[in-house]
Scaffold this active site. Structure first.
Site, PDB file in Angstrom:
ATOM      1  N   ASN A  10       0.866  -1.175   0.000  1.00  0.00           N
ATOM      2  CA  ASN A  10       0.000   0.000   0.000  1.00  0.00           C
ATOM      3  C   ASN A  10       0.904   1.226   0.000  1.00  0.00           C
ATOM      4  O   ASN A  10       1.482   1.568   1.014  1.00  0.00           O
ATOM      5  CB  ASN A  10      -0.894  -0.049   1.260  1.00  0.00           C
ATOM      6  CG  ASN A  10      -1.681   1.230   1.461  1.00  0.00           C
ATOM      7  OD1 ASN A  10      -1.788   2.059   0.549  1.00  0.00           O
ATOM      8  ND2 ASN A  10      -2.244   1.393   2.651  1.00  0.00           N
ATOM      9  N   TRP A  11       1.014   1.838  -1.166  1.00  0.00           N
ATOM     10  CA  TRP A  11       1.959   2.954  -1.304  1.00  0.00           C
ATOM     11  C   TRP A  11       1.435   4.258  -0.707  1.00  0.00           C
ATOM     12  O   TRP A  11       2.158   5.238  -0.638  1.00  0.00           O
ATOM     13  CB  TRP A  11       2.335   3.155  -2.778  1.00  0.00           C
ATOM     14  CG  TRP A  11       3.075   1.998  -3.390  1.00  0.00           C
ATOM     15  CD1 TRP A  11       3.400   0.808  -2.782  1.00  0.00           C
ATOM     16  CD2 TRP A  11       3.592   1.916  -4.718  1.00  0.00           C
ATOM     17  NE1 TRP A  11       4.084   0.001  -3.661  1.00  0.00           N
ATOM     18  CE2 TRP A  11       4.215   0.657  -4.864  1.00  0.00           C
ATOM     19  CE3 TRP A  11       3.581   2.788  -5.821  1.00  0.00           C
ATOM     20  CZ2 TRP A  11       4.825   0.244  -6.052  1.00  0.00           C
ATOM     21  CZ3 TRP A  11       4.186   2.388  -7.012  1.00  0.00           C
ATOM     22  CH2 TRP A  11       4.806   1.118  -7.113  1.00  0.00           C
ATOM     23  N   LYS A  12       0.174   4.274  -0.328  1.00  0.00           N
ATOM     24  CA  LYS A  12      -0.444   5.475   0.264  1.00  0.00           C
ATOM     25  C   LYS A  12      -0.201   6.702  -0.644  1.00  0.00           C
ATOM     26  O   LYS A  12      -0.111   6.545  -1.854  1.00  0.00           O
ATOM     27  CB  LYS A  12       0.074   5.689   1.691  1.00  0.00           C
ATOM     28  CG  LYS A  12      -0.060   4.419   2.541  1.00  0.00           C
ATOM     29  CD  LYS A  12       0.140   4.641   4.008  1.00  0.00           C
ATOM     30  CE  LYS A  12      -0.048   3.323   4.738  1.00  0.00           C
ATOM     31  NZ  LYS A  12       0.020   3.456   6.191  1.00  0.00           N
ATOM     32  N   HIS A  96      -9.457   1.345   4.839  1.00  0.00           N
ATOM     33  CA  HIS A  96      -8.174   1.548   5.531  1.00  0.00           C
ATOM     34  C   HIS A  96      -8.375   2.492   6.722  1.00  0.00           C
ATOM     35  O   HIS A  96      -9.168   3.423   6.656  1.00  0.00           O
ATOM     36  CB  HIS A  96      -7.133   2.117   4.564  1.00  0.00           C
ATOM     37  CG  HIS A  96      -5.759   2.088   5.151  1.00  0.00           C
ATOM     38  ND1 HIS A  96      -5.302   3.071   5.986  1.00  0.00           N
ATOM     39  CD2 HIS A  96      -4.776   1.161   5.069  1.00  0.00           C
ATOM     40  CE1 HIS A  96      -4.071   2.761   6.381  1.00  0.00           C
ATOM     41  NE2 HIS A  96      -3.728   1.599   5.844  1.00  0.00           N
ATOM     42  N   GLU A  98      -6.736   4.902   7.756  1.00  0.00           N
ATOM     43  CA  GLU A  98      -6.532   6.324   7.453  1.00  0.00           C
ATOM     44  C   GLU A  98      -7.786   6.917   6.810  1.00  0.00           C
ATOM     45  O   GLU A  98      -8.124   8.077   7.024  1.00  0.00           O
ATOM     46  CB  GLU A  98      -5.279   6.499   6.575  1.00  0.00           C
ATOM     47  CG  GLU A  98      -4.017   6.301   7.417  1.00  0.00           C
ATOM     48  CD  GLU A  98      -2.837   5.679   6.706  1.00  0.00           C
ATOM     49  OE1 GLU A  98      -2.788   5.704   5.463  1.00  0.00           O
ATOM     50  OE2 GLU A  98      -1.937   5.150   7.406  1.00  0.00           O
ATOM     51  N   GLU A 168      -5.340  -4.696  10.724  1.00  0.00           N
ATOM     52  CA  GLU A 168      -4.297  -3.699  10.934  1.00  0.00           C
ATOM     53  C   GLU A 168      -4.577  -2.930  12.221  1.00  0.00           C
ATOM     54  O   GLU A 168      -5.349  -1.965  12.208  1.00  0.00           O
ATOM     55  CB  GLU A 168      -4.266  -2.714   9.763  1.00  0.00           C
ATOM     56  CG  GLU A 168      -4.026  -3.353   8.413  1.00  0.00           C
ATOM     57  CD  GLU A 168      -3.472  -2.357   7.415  1.00  0.00           C
ATOM     58  OE1 GLU A 168      -2.376  -2.585   6.905  1.00  0.00           O
ATOM     59  OE2 GLU A 168      -4.132  -1.321   7.164  1.00  0.00           O
ATOM     60  N   GLY A 174       2.566   2.420  10.691  1.00  0.00           N
ATOM     61  CA  GLY A 174       3.517   3.505  10.480  1.00  0.00           C
ATOM     62  C   GLY A 174       4.217   3.954  11.754  1.00  0.00           C
ATOM     63  O   GLY A 174       4.889   4.985  11.776  1.00  0.00           O
ATOM     64  N   SER A 214       3.545  -1.961  10.345  1.00  0.00           N
ATOM     65  CA  SER A 214       5.000  -2.031  10.528  1.00  0.00           C
ATOM     66  C   SER A 214       5.578  -3.415  10.257  1.00  0.00           C
ATOM     67  O   SER A 214       6.520  -3.847  10.938  1.00  0.00           O
ATOM     68  CB  SER A 214       5.398  -1.529  11.921  1.00  0.00           C
ATOM     69  OG  SER A 214       4.960  -0.188  12.101  1.00  0.00           O
ATOM     70  N   GLY A 235       2.876  -0.983   4.288  1.00  0.00           N
ATOM     71  CA  GLY A 235       2.962   0.446   3.973  1.00  0.00           C
ATOM     72  C   GLY A 235       4.403   0.852   3.714  1.00  0.00           C
ATOM     73  O   GLY A 235       4.937   0.677   2.617  1.00  0.00           O
ATOM     74  N   GLY A 236       5.043   1.355   4.740  1.00  0.00           N
ATOM     75  CA  GLY A 236       6.407   1.887   4.617  1.00  0.00           C
ATOM     76  C   GLY A 236       7.372   0.979   3.873  1.00  0.00           C
ATOM     77  O   GLY A 236       8.091   1.425   2.965  1.00  0.00           O
TER      78      GLY A 236
END
Ligand code: PGA
Length: 251
Positions: A10-12, A96, A98, A168, A174, A214, A235-236
């Site tokens: 997930n590149w956000k 998600h 966010e 999640e 993150g 993470s 993510g990251g």
């Protein structure tokens, strides 16, 4: 029942089109020819077409990060399922944290998006997970149960089987803080129980549940070796091909 591991990036809201193409090339080089693990990458909307060209002859599938439930029309700023289909998207992340935290996503909008995605032939990655306050006050199960039941309300068994769930915990996203493998597995087992209640044991056993929060090369192996952790939503660590590869092929 054997569930094939599924790792999705997930590149956000990261990468320009140029960055996205370079990152996708790196991912294809690193994991595009293996098929032991299902792999998808979810770039921002504006890069979907360019990334599709990069992944098209590989085993890397394309995903989007959200979708609107309406078919088309006057919904400024939104993207519908038909548009995602036309650009070659296979998966779509829905709900998600966010989106839930910053953009008014609710269990009801999550449900509408899942229904629309399934109707259009997209495969939803349905995100659920509790906040730190909710975990600390002993509400993890209640929150996850409400989100899961809300997401799948009115969804047939046949359609549910096309969905992946991503557990999640919000406090691990993150933050560098990861759920312990035991905490993750316990939540996954709990979600599977709800799925068995909503559908049946066989369906619950065949649906994939990813862990997200993470996940990185250093903790992927242990997390992925848990009985009910069937993959990861990353993510990251999805923004660097070598880190993403280290999760797809954990050592
Ligand atoms: P993270 O994000 O891997 O950076 O924690 C996961 C996610 O939000 O999907």
């Amino acid at each position: 029942m054997a569930r094939k591991t599924f790792i999705a990036g997930n590149w956000k809201m990261n990468t320009t089109i140029e960055d996205a193409v370079a990152l996708a090339k790196g991912v294809v080089e690193a994991v595009g020819s293996q098929d032991a693990v299902d792999v998808a990458i979810c770039p921002p909307y504006v890069s979907l077409a360019a990334v599709k060209d990069v992944v098209k002859d590989s085993n890397v599938k394309l995903g989007a990060q959200d979708v609107h439930w309406e078919k088309m029309g006057a919904f400024t700023g939104k993207v519908c399922c038909g548009m995602l289909k036309s650009v070659g998207v296979t998966y779509v992340i829905i709900g998600h944290s966010e989106q839930r935290t910053y953009f008014h996503e609710t269990d009801s909008t999550v449900n509408k998006k899942i229904q629309a995605a399934l109707k259009a032939g997209l495969l939803p990655i349905v995100c659920i997970g509790e906040t730190l306050d909710e975990r600390k006050s002993g509400k993890m199960e209640a929150v996850v149960e409400t989100q899961t039941r809300g997401a799948f309300e009115g969804i047939s068994r046949e359609d549910a089987l096309k969905c992946t769930i991503a557990y999640e915990p919000v406090w691990a996203i993150g933050t560098g803080e990861t759920a312990t493998p035991e905490q993750a597995n316990e939540a996954h087992v709990f979600v599977r129980k709800i799925l068995a209640d909503l559908y049946d044991e066989e369906s619950a056993q065949s649906m994939r549940i990813q862990y997200g929060g993470s996940m990185k090369p250093g903790n992927a192996k242990e997390l992925l070796s848990q009985s009910d952790v069937d993959g990861g939503l990353i993510g990251g660590a999805a923004l660097k091909p070598e880190l993403f590869e280290g999760i797809v092929n954990p050592k």
